[in-house]
Design a protein around this motif. Structure first.
Motif, PDB file in Angstrom:
ATOM      1  N   SER A  51       0.835  -1.199   0.000  1.00 20.91           N
ATOM      2  CA  SER A  51       0.000   0.000   0.000  1.00 20.91           C
ATOM      3  C   SER A  51       0.872   1.252   0.000  1.00 20.91           C
ATOM      4  O   SER A  51       1.934   1.268   0.614  1.00 20.91           O
ATOM      5  N   SER A  62       0.212   4.019   1.536  1.00 16.90           N
ATOM      6  CA  SER A  62       0.182   4.658   2.854  1.00 16.90           C
ATOM      7  C   SER A  62       0.196   3.568   3.920  1.00 16.90           C
ATOM      8  O   SER A  62      -0.260   2.461   3.703  1.00 16.90           O
ATOM      9  N   ASP A  85       0.106  -4.548   6.417  1.00 14.53           N
ATOM     10  CA  ASP A  85      -0.006  -4.175   5.005  1.00 14.53           C
ATOM     11  C   ASP A  85      -0.373  -5.421   4.213  1.00 14.53           C
ATOM     12  O   ASP A  85      -0.248  -6.540   4.693  1.00 14.53           O
ATOM     13  N   HIS A  88      -0.181  -6.619  -3.183  1.00 12.07           N
ATOM     14  CA  HIS A  88      -1.141  -6.927  -4.234  1.00 12.07           C
ATOM     15  C   HIS A  88      -0.861  -8.303  -4.798  1.00 12.07           C
ATOM     16  O   HIS A  88       0.229  -8.841  -4.657  1.00 12.07           O
TER      17      HIS A  88
END
Length: 121
Positions: free
Chosen positions: A28, A30, A52, A55
């Motif tokens: 991510s 952030s 986190d 992907h």
């Protein structure tokens, strides 16, 4: 859907953990440095908060091809903290059905699945 009753114990990530999570491939953009334990209230063992998620392509995958969720695991009694990659819990209420609820925790988590939690009113 029932309101979730998560443990809610909090931890603030240290510099080492923030640096590690910030460098995850395909992670991510952030990062939340204040995490809450997402296991069910009253769970046994260490706390777990989602740090986190990579992907589901490239270097951000487990060997079986599943996207990686990076969980921060901490134990208040020992002070130990780790950042560990874990696959998603595969359990859902009605696999393949449109209205199926999925468990939002990691694979082989302790306790019940999140869709089994109920709130006391």
């Amino acid at each position: 859907m029932a309101e979730l009753r998560a443990c809610g114990e909090r931890v603030t990530l240290g510099e080492r953990e923030v640096r590690f999570l910030s460098e995850i491939p395909h992670g991510s953009p952030s990062l939340d440095v204040d995490l809450e334990c997402e296991l069910e209230c009253g769970h046994k063992g260490p706390h777990h908060g989602i740090g986190d998620t990579s992907h589901s392509f490239g270097a951000g995958r487990l060997a079986n091809g599943e996207a990686v969720a990076w969980w921060v695991r901490w134990d208040d009694s020992t002070g130990r903290r780790d950042v560990v990659p874990m696959g998603n819990c595969p359990v859902e209420t009605a696999r393949g059905q449109v209205l199926s609820e999925v468990c939002i925790l990691f694979d082989r988590h302790p306790g019940r699945h999140t869709f089994e939690w109920e709130t006391s009113e």
